[in-house]
Design a protein around this motif. Sequence first.
Motif, short mmCIF file in Angstrom:
data_model
loop_
_atom_site.label_atom_id
_atom_site.label_comp_id
_atom_site.label_asym_id
_atom_site.label_seq_id
_atom_site.Cartn_x
_atom_site.Cartn_y
_atom_site.Cartn_z
N PHE A 1 0.83 -1.20 0.00
CA PHE A 1 0.00 0.00 0.00
C PHE A 1 0.87 1.25 0.00
CE2 PHE A 1 -2.08 3.38 2.39
CZ PHE A 1 -3.29 3.48 1.74
N THR A 2 1.95 1.23 0.79
CA THR A 2 2.78 2.43 0.96
C THR A 2 3.77 2.61 -0.18
OG1 THR A 2 2.60 2.14 3.34
CG2 THR A 2 4.32 3.60 2.56
N PHE A 3 4.44 1.55 -0.61
CA PHE A 3 5.58 1.71 -1.51
C PHE A 3 5.33 1.25 -2.94
CE2 PHE A 3 7.46 1.12 2.76
CZ PHE A 3 7.99 2.39 2.89
N VAL A 4 4.34 0.40 -3.19
CA VAL A 4 4.14 -0.16 -4.53
C VAL A 4 3.02 0.53 -5.29
CG1 VAL A 4 3.57 -2.27 -5.80
CG2 VAL A 4 5.07 -2.39 -3.81
N ASP A 5 1.90 0.79 -4.62
CA ASP A 5 0.76 1.42 -5.31
C ASP A 5 1.13 2.80 -5.82
OD1 ASP A 5 -0.71 -0.79 -4.66
OD2 ASP A 5 -1.87 0.18 -3.09
N PRO A 6 0.69 3.15 -7.04
CA PRO A 6 0.96 4.50 -7.54
C PRO A 6 0.18 5.54 -6.73
CG PRO A 6 -0.34 3.23 -9.13
CD PRO A 6 -0.01 2.32 -8.01
N LEU A 7 0.69 6.76 -6.73
CA LEU A 7 0.02 7.84 -5.99
C LEU A 7 -1.39 8.04 -6.51
CD1 LEU A 7 2.59 10.69 -5.40
CD2 LEU A 7 1.37 9.39 -3.70
N GLY A 8 -2.33 8.06 -5.62
CA GLY A 8 -3.72 8.32 -5.99
C GLY A 8 -4.51 7.10 -6.39
N PHE A 9 -3.91 5.91 -6.35
CA PHE A 9 -4.63 4.71 -6.76
C PHE A 9 -4.25 3.56 -5.86
CE2 PHE A 9 -5.06 0.83 -9.36
CZ PHE A 9 -6.41 0.89 -9.57
N HIS A 10 -5.25 2.94 -5.23
CA HIS A 10 -5.05 1.78 -4.36
C HIS A 10 -6.09 0.72 -4.72
CE1 HIS A 10 -2.21 3.93 -1.88
NE2 HIS A 10 -3.05 4.94 -1.87
N PRO A 11 -5.70 -0.28 -5.51
CA PRO A 11 -6.67 -1.32 -5.86
C PRO A 11 -7.02 -2.18 -4.66
CG PRO A 11 -4.48 -1.95 -6.59
CD PRO A 11 -4.38 -0.56 -6.06
N ASP A 12 -8.17 -2.79 -4.72
CA ASP A 12 -8.60 -3.71 -3.67
C ASP A 12 -7.74 -4.97 -3.78
OD1 ASP A 12 -9.86 -5.07 -1.68
OD2 ASP A 12 -11.77 -5.29 -2.73
N ARG A 13 -6.90 -5.21 -2.81
CA ARG A 13 -5.95 -6.33 -2.88
C ARG A 13 -6.66 -7.68 -2.91
NH1 ARG A 13 -1.42 -4.89 -5.00
NH2 ARG A 13 -0.71 -2.98 -4.09
N ARG A 14 -7.82 -7.78 -2.30
CA ARG A 14 -8.53 -9.06 -2.31
C ARG A 14 -8.94 -9.43 -3.73
NH1 ARG A 14 -12.34 -7.00 2.31
NH2 ARG A 14 -12.29 -5.38 0.76
N GLU A 15 -9.42 -8.48 -4.50
CA GLU A 15 -9.79 -8.75 -5.90
C GLU A 15 -8.57 -9.06 -6.74
OE1 GLU A 15 -12.12 -5.74 -7.72
OE2 GLU A 15 -13.64 -5.75 -6.15
N VAL A 16 -7.49 -8.32 -6.52
CA VAL A 16 -6.28 -8.51 -7.30
C VAL A 16 -5.69 -9.89 -7.03
CG1 VAL A 16 -3.89 -7.70 -7.56
CG2 VAL A 16 -5.75 -6.04 -7.43
N GLU A 17 -5.68 -10.33 -5.79
CA GLU A 17 -5.14 -11.64 -5.47
C GLU A 17 -6.03 -12.76 -5.98
OE1 GLU A 17 -4.32 -11.68 -1.31
OE2 GLU A 17 -2.59 -10.35 -1.52
N ARG A 18 -7.36 -12.54 -5.96
CA ARG A 18 -8.27 -13.55 -6.49
C ARG A 18 -8.07 -13.74 -7.98
NH1 ARG A 18 -13.11 -11.09 -4.63
NH2 ARG A 18 -12.59 -10.91 -2.46
N GLU A 19 -7.81 -12.64 -8.68
CA GLU A 19 -7.61 -12.74 -10.13
C GLU A 19 -6.23 -13.25 -10.47
OE1 GLU A 19 -8.39 -8.85 -11.57
OE2 GLU A 19 -10.51 -8.91 -11.04
N GLY A 20 -5.32 -13.31 -9.51
CA GLY A 20 -4.00 -13.87 -9.75
C GLY A 20 -3.01 -12.90 -10.35
N ARG A 21 -3.31 -11.60 -10.35
CA ARG A 21 -2.39 -10.64 -10.95
C ARG A 21 -1.21 -10.32 -10.04
NH1 ARG A 21 -5.94 -5.73 -12.59
NH2 ARG A 21 -7.15 -6.42 -10.83
N VAL A 22 -1.42 -10.25 -8.73
CA VAL A 22 -0.36 -9.95 -7.78
C VAL A 22 -0.44 -10.93 -6.64
CG1 VAL A 22 0.53 -8.23 -6.16
CG2 VAL A 22 -0.39 -7.48 -8.35
N ARG A 23 0.68 -11.43 -6.19
CA ARG A 23 0.70 -12.36 -5.06
C ARG A 23 1.17 -11.68 -3.83
NH1 ARG A 23 -1.40 -16.51 -4.71
NH2 ARG A 23 0.08 -17.90 -3.89
#
Length: 111
Positions: A89-111
């Motif tokens: 959340f602090t170092f990887v997400d671009p400024l102004g955008f925070h995707p829902d990590r639960r959806e991202v992990e379910r889709e398999g894009r980010v582990r």
Amino acid sequence: MQCARRLSMVLLMVAMVANASAAGATSSDTLDDGRVPVVFDALFMRPIGFGLTCAGFVTWLFYTPIMAVTRPTNMNKPFNTLVIQPARFTFVDPLGFHPDRREVEREGRVR
């Protein structure tokens, strides 16, 4: 008294800047898609995320001996929740955008 006056002025200026950033958002920039005003993200959310990362690491260090005795195979689960997710959340997400990590992990894009 002077310190309280300065603090109230700083808080008022920050509120005005955050409000101006939110007022400039278009109708497509909603909170549903994970977007927040960049100024609000940089001034408030990132420092809070850094603090939560540090607090999560200290908490994880405290509970590591307990986890090592009771469930040594699950050591990565609390570390992921307490340290990795706030760090993303602090170092990887671009400024102004925070995707829902639960959806991202379910889709398999980010582990």
